[in-house]
Design a protein around this motif. Structure first.
Motif, PDB file in Angstrom:
ATOM      1  N   ASP A   1      10.821 -85.279  67.349  1.00 15.67           N
ATOM      2  CA  ASP A   1      11.017 -86.731  67.452  1.00 15.67           C
ATOM      3  C   ASP A   1      11.278 -87.128  68.910  1.00 15.67           C
ATOM      4  O   ASP A   1      12.297 -86.759  69.508  1.00 15.67           O
ATOM      5  N   PRO A   2      10.364 -87.893  69.538  1.00 13.43           N
ATOM      6  CA  PRO A   2      10.498 -88.191  70.971  1.00 13.43           C
ATOM      7  C   PRO A   2      11.351 -89.412  71.276  1.00 13.43           C
ATOM      8  O   PRO A   2      11.654 -89.681  72.447  1.00 13.43           O
ATOM      9  N   ARG A   3      11.749 -90.196  70.294  1.00 16.15           N
ATOM     10  CA  ARG A   3      12.401 -91.482  70.562  1.00 16.15           C
ATOM     11  C   ARG A   3      13.703 -91.358  71.347  1.00 16.15           C
ATOM     12  O   ARG A   3      13.926 -92.135  72.297  1.00 16.15           O
ATOM     13  N   PRO A   4      14.600 -90.417  71.037  1.00 12.84           N
ATOM     14  CA  PRO A   4      15.808 -90.318  71.858  1.00 12.84           C
ATOM     15  C   PRO A   4      15.507 -90.031  73.321  1.00 12.84           C
ATOM     16  O   PRO A   4      16.203 -90.524  74.219  1.00 12.84           O
ATOM     17  N   TYR A   5      14.467 -89.287  73.571  1.00  9.59           N
ATOM     18  CA  TYR A   5      14.131 -88.905  74.944  1.00  9.59           C
ATOM     19  C   TYR A   5      13.384 -90.031  75.654  1.00  9.59           C
ATOM     20  O   TYR A   5      13.465 -90.165  76.883  1.00  9.59           O
ATOM     21  N   GLN A   6      12.673 -90.861  74.901  1.00 13.37           N
ATOM     22  CA  GLN A   6      12.080 -92.052  75.498  1.00 13.37           C
ATOM     23  C   GLN A   6      13.169 -93.031  75.938  1.00 13.37           C
ATOM     24  O   GLN A   6      13.078 -93.632  77.026  1.00 13.37           O
ATOM     25  N   ASN A   7      14.185 -93.195  75.119  1.00 16.80           N
ATOM     26  CA  ASN A   7      15.299 -94.080  75.483  1.00 16.80           C
ATOM     27  C   ASN A   7      16.046 -93.541  76.702  1.00 16.80           C
ATOM     28  O   ASN A   7      16.456 -94.315  77.592  1.00 16.80           O
TER      29      ASN A   7
END
Length: 438
Positions: A130-136
């Motif tokens: 899941d990339p979302r935490p790292y995008q944020n």
């Protein structure tokens, strides 16, 4: 009363004696009646029939009914030819590279992009986290960077203004130095923010885990939806490089001279890998490298052969029979292995002396492939040696050759084209030593 007792005792003793005498006479009569007439003179026919089953020494002769005529035998000629010298060993197939793929970031496993057992290339996508935490985290780092870049730009403008005022002697030198120090501070902050941005980009890139090498993927260990920790002990996938692939095997130290001499001369030594039953050829390769020391516990040296393995016939950790072509012996005398005999006086063969008799020839032998054996001394090309019927032979025995032309073995060239396994010493035929010899 006393006289009657004595008379009764005497009467009983007499009856016992008479009964014993009767038994002895009966036994003697039976023995006389059934005693074999072994000492009676035999007729001429009986004597001839008995002689047919007796040897010259008076004992029974083994073989075909105890006949005393010429002994039937099968023979084959010794020939001259080239003999490929193969060393055999048990080897283990080893992948050139084995990679346990693990995640460098933590999160939920949202995608698996490979099939179990699939061949992948370096750079192919395997799994995605899941990339979302790292995008944020990347957005946050970029925002901080922009903020500090703006402060740096404002400090740089103030520094230029203070330099002009200082040149006009309108401000103190301390004010100019403070403005210059503030610019340096903001420059350091901007570099720190830039490193944070790069780190966030790298973590975001790590959410897509790609194959580091080309090879075959094993069975997956995790499924979609599992939480993955950074550098977890459970691998997401295992990749083994199977093209090319290598086989590790050992040879005893007394067989090293020929192999090392050819290897150090730059020759490419062929190494064939056969299946575990030593029946089917799996792959053909070349000797690639060798270890730098002999194992003192086994007295062997470790070798490694390289195979292209284009047809994927070799699997890592597979056991194979290795046939290393160490050398080719040119123009040597070859005798059928079935003719080689072992006795108390050494190795020998029964060779035809003319057409009707045999003579014993002592030999010195070398390598063998199970059917042909190299004879280094004691036999010449063209000598006919006995293959079958040797158990009844001795020096000077009369024989009758019963094999025809189709029983003669193939020439060495024809035979060796279809045979690839040869042992380097007499051990290939040593099992015949148990039968005895001369």
């Amino acid at each position: 009363m006393v006289d009657h007792s004595m008379q009764s005792s005497v009467s009983r003793n007499s009856r016992r004696w008479l009964f014993g005498l009767f038994v002895v006479l009966v036994v003697a009569l039976l023995v006389w009646k059934f005693w074999p007439a072994g000492t009676a003179p035999k007729t001429a026919a009986e004597q001839k029939a008995a002689a047919g089953h007796m040897g010259r020494s008076g004992g029974m002769r083994p073989g075909f009914g105890g006949a005393t005529g010429p002994i039937p035998v099968r023979v084959a000629p010794a020939v001259t030819g080239d003999f490929p010298l193969y060393y055999k060993a048990l080897g283990t197939v080893t992948a050139l590279n084995t990679i346990n793929v693990r995640s460098r970031v933590g999160g939920e496993l949202v995608k698996i992009a490979f099939e179990e057992g699939q061949m992948v290339k370096a750079g192919d996508l395997l799994v995605e986290i899941d990339p979302r935490p790292y995008q944020n985290a990347l957005l946050q780092a970029e925002g901080t960077l922009l903020q500090n870049q703006a402060q740096l730009k404002n400090a740089q403008v103030d520094l230029e203004r203070y330099r002009g005022l200082y040149a006009e002697d309108s401000i103190a030198k301390q004010t100019l130095d403070t403005a210059a120090a503030l610019v340096g501070q903001y420059q350091g902050t901007v570099k720190t923010n830039q490193a944070a941005v790069n780190d966030a980009k790298l973590n975001l890139e790590f959410t897509k885990i790609r194959a580091p090498i080309s090879g075959r993927v094993g069975l997956r260990q995790l499924d979609v939806g599992n939480l993955v920790a950074a550098n977890d002990t459970t691998a997401l996938a295992v990749i083994t490089q199977t093209q090319p692939i290598s086989v590790v095997f050992t040879l005893p130290e007394n067989n090293l001279d020929t192999v090392l001499a050819r290897y150090r001369s730059g020759a490419k030594l062929p190494v064939d890998a056969w299946d575990r039953g030593d029946v089917k050829l799996q792959a053909s390769g070349v000797l690639q490298s060798l270890d730098n020391q002999i194992d003192i516990t086994t007295g062997t040296l470790k070798f490694k052969a390289r195979y292209d393995n284009r047809d994927q016939s070799l699997f890592p950790n597979q056991f194979v029979n290795v046939h290393l072509l160490a050398d080719t012996l040119k123009g040597v005398v070859l005798a059928p292995t079935a003719a080689i005999q072992f006795g108390t006086n050494g190795t020998f063969v029964y060779a035809l002396d003319g057409d009707k008799k045999v003579t014993i020839k002592k030999l010195k032998i070398g390598a063998s492939d199970g059917e042909n054996t190299v004879v280094t001394e004691g036999l010449a090309a063209g000598d006919r040696v006995v293959l079958e019927g040797t158990d009844r032979l001795k020096e000077g025995s009369e024989v009758e050759v019963v094999n025809d032309s189709q029983d003669v073995p193939t020439t060495p060239t024809e035979h060796l084209q279809g045979k690839t396994a040869a042992t380097p010493t007499e051990s290939a035929v040593a099992d015949k030593a148990k039968k005895g010899g001369a």
